[in-house]
Scaffold this active site. Structure first.
Site, PDB file in Angstrom:
ATOM      1  N   ASP A   3      40.500  32.337  37.466  1.00 14.89           N
ATOM      2  CA  ASP A   3      40.647  33.273  38.584  1.00 14.89           C
ATOM      3  C   ASP A   3      40.550  32.506  39.898  1.00 14.89           C
ATOM      4  O   ASP A   3      39.730  31.600  40.057  1.00 14.89           O
ATOM      5  CB  ASP A   3      39.561  34.352  38.512  1.00 14.89           C
ATOM      6  CG  ASP A   3      39.902  35.563  39.367  1.00 14.89           C
ATOM      7  OD1 ASP A   3      40.184  36.632  38.812  1.00 14.89           O
ATOM      8  OD2 ASP A   3      39.893  35.429  40.623  1.00 14.89           O
ATOM      9  N   ILE A   4      41.384  32.912  40.842  1.00 14.69           N
ATOM     10  CA  ILE A   4      41.446  32.232  42.146  1.00 14.69           C
ATOM     11  C   ILE A   4      40.195  32.535  42.997  1.00 14.69           C
ATOM     12  O   ILE A   4      39.850  31.766  43.887  1.00 14.69           O
ATOM     13  CB  ILE A   4      42.752  32.641  42.870  1.00 14.69           C
ATOM     14  CG1 ILE A   4      43.228  31.593  43.830  1.00 14.69           C
ATOM     15  CG2 ILE A   4      42.629  33.996  43.540  1.00 14.69           C
ATOM     16  CD1 ILE A   4      44.662  31.816  44.314  1.00 14.69           C
ATOM     17  N   HIS A  12      45.323  43.014  32.604  1.00 17.59           N
ATOM     18  CA  HIS A  12      44.630  41.731  32.430  1.00 17.59           C
ATOM     19  C   HIS A  12      43.193  41.979  32.032  1.00 17.59           C
ATOM     20  O   HIS A  12      42.635  43.047  32.270  1.00 17.59           O
ATOM     21  CB  HIS A  12      44.704  40.894  33.708  1.00 17.59           C
ATOM     22  CG  HIS A  12      44.260  41.610  34.945  1.00 17.59           C
ATOM     23  ND1 HIS A  12      45.063  42.514  35.605  1.00 17.59           N
ATOM     24  CD2 HIS A  12      43.102  41.583  35.628  1.00 17.59           C
ATOM     25  CE1 HIS A  12      44.416  43.001  36.658  1.00 17.59           C
ATOM     26  NE2 HIS A  12      43.216  42.457  36.683  1.00 17.59           N
ATOM     27  N   ASN A  15      39.839  46.158  34.505  1.00 17.91           N
ATOM     28  CA  ASN A  15      39.797  47.205  35.524  1.00 17.91           C
ATOM     29  C   ASN A  15      41.094  48.000  35.457  1.00 17.91           C
ATOM     30  O   ASN A  15      42.176  47.419  35.388  1.00 17.91           O
ATOM     31  CB  ASN A  15      39.633  46.580  36.917  1.00 17.91           C
ATOM     32  CG  ASN A  15      38.341  45.792  37.032  1.00 17.91           C
ATOM     33  OD1 ASN A  15      37.322  46.163  36.450  1.00 17.91           O
ATOM     34  ND2 ASN A  15      38.372  44.692  37.764  1.00 17.91           N
ATOM     35  N   GLY A  31      38.985  49.697  40.138  1.00 18.18           N
ATOM     36  CA  GLY A  31      38.983  48.446  40.897  1.00 18.18           C
ATOM     37  C   GLY A  31      40.143  47.517  40.579  1.00 18.18           C
ATOM     38  O   GLY A  31      40.101  46.327  40.895  1.00 18.18           O
ATOM     39  N   GLN A  32      41.210  48.059  39.973  1.00 16.61           N
ATOM     40  CA  GLN A  32      42.366  47.214  39.649  1.00 16.61           C
ATOM     41  C   GLN A  32      43.148  46.892  40.917  1.00 16.61           C
ATOM     42  O   GLN A  32      43.524  47.800  41.662  1.00 16.61           O
ATOM     43  CB  GLN A  32      43.269  47.925  38.633  1.00 16.61           C
ATOM     44  CG  GLN A  32      44.441  47.072  38.178  1.00 16.61           C
ATOM     45  CD  GLN A  32      45.284  47.752  37.097  1.00 16.61           C
ATOM     46  OE1 GLN A  32      45.069  48.920  36.756  1.00 16.61           O
ATOM     47  NE2 GLN A  32      46.245  47.016  36.562  1.00 16.61           N
TER      48      GLN A  32
HETATM   49  P1  AMP Z   1      41.702  43.088  39.335  1.00 18.89           P
HETATM   50  O1  AMP Z   1      41.071  43.221  40.685  1.00 18.89           O
HETATM   51  O2  AMP Z   1      40.863  43.564  38.192  1.00 18.89           O
HETATM   52  O3  AMP Z   1      43.096  43.688  39.327  1.00 18.89           O
HETATM   53  O4  AMP Z   1      41.830  41.542  39.062  1.00 18.89           O
HETATM   54  C1  AMP Z   1      42.800  40.742  39.662  1.00 18.89           C
HETATM   55  C2  AMP Z   1      42.233  39.351  39.675  1.00 18.89           C
HETATM   56  O5  AMP Z   1      43.292  38.445  39.832  1.00 18.89           O
HETATM   57  C3  AMP Z   1      41.243  39.107  40.816  1.00 18.89           C
HETATM   58  O6  AMP Z   1      40.003  38.671  40.248  1.00 18.89           O
HETATM   59  C4  AMP Z   1      41.919  38.019  41.627  1.00 18.89           C
HETATM   60  O7  AMP Z   1      41.007  37.093  42.176  1.00 18.89           O
HETATM   61  C5  AMP Z   1      42.827  37.372  40.608  1.00 18.89           C
HETATM   62  N1  AMP Z   1      43.997  36.723  41.157  1.00 18.89           N
HETATM   63  C6  AMP Z   1      44.888  37.228  42.051  1.00 18.89           C
HETATM   64  N2  AMP Z   1      45.861  36.335  42.304  1.00 18.89           N
HETATM   65  C7  AMP Z   1      45.590  35.255  41.532  1.00 18.89           C
HETATM   66  C8  AMP Z   1      46.229  34.004  41.338  1.00 18.89           C
HETATM   67  N3  AMP Z   1      47.347  33.654  41.985  1.00 18.89           N
HETATM   68  N4  AMP Z   1      45.662  33.104  40.486  1.00 18.89           N
HETATM   69  C9  AMP Z   1      44.531  33.431  39.826  1.00 18.89           C
HETATM   70  N5  AMP Z   1      43.892  34.602  39.953  1.00 18.89           N
HETATM   71  C10 AMP Z   1      44.402  35.502  40.802  1.00 18.89           C
END
Ligand code: AMP
Ligand code: ZN
Length: 113
Positions: A30-31, A99, A86, A92-93
């Site tokens: 995760d970023i 994912h 989520n 919280g999605q």
């Molecule tokens: P959610 O908020 O449950 O939809 O999770 C989305 C997740 O994707 C968050 O934890 C973000 O930090 C992560 N995310 C978004 N863009 C990227 C990316 N380019 N590379 C890795 N993680 C990402």
């Protein structure tokens, strides 16, 4: 899907720190990590959220969960970990491609905020 960030990660249009990949799924760091280990697991196929799952996805989701267990082991999360998906606004999605978050490496609290 054209404007989906996780589809772009799946097609390698956007780079990611890959942890695992096969024909059906990817796992990448995760970023914005919320724990010492925070990996995002996606199917390569675009599915919006848990709400969009149907019978045809049974094998895929089973495969993903069995792989998550192996990924947790490979990342040495032997003391425990959490898997979260989520779903929707109140869930919280923020990315509309289903994912699973794999979190570990610290004591996780319950209930989550
Ligand atoms: P959610 O908020 O449950 O939809 O999770 C989305 C997740 O994707 C968050 O934890 C973000 O930090 C992560 N995310 C978004 N863009 C990227 C990316 N380019 N590379 C890795 N993680 C990402
Ligand atoms: Zn997508």
């Amino acid at each position: 899907m054209a404007d989906c960030i996780f589809c772009k990660i799946a097609s390698k249009e956007i780079p990611s720190k890959l942890v695992y990949e096969d024909d059906y799924m990817m796992a990448f760091h995760d970023i914005e990590p919320q724990a010492p280990t925070h990996v995002v697991i996606i199917p390569k196929e675009h599915i919006g959220s848990l709400d969009d799952l149907s019978n045809e996805h049974k094998n895929l989701i089973g495969h993903i969960f069995l792989s998550i267990k192996d990924i947790a082991k490979a990342l040495d999360l032997r003391e425990g970990y959490r898997v979260v998906s989520n779903c929707g606004e109140l869930g919280g999605q923020t990315v509309g491609h289903i994912h699973f978050h794999l979190l570990g490496g610290r004591q996780l609290q319950w209930p989550p905020g």
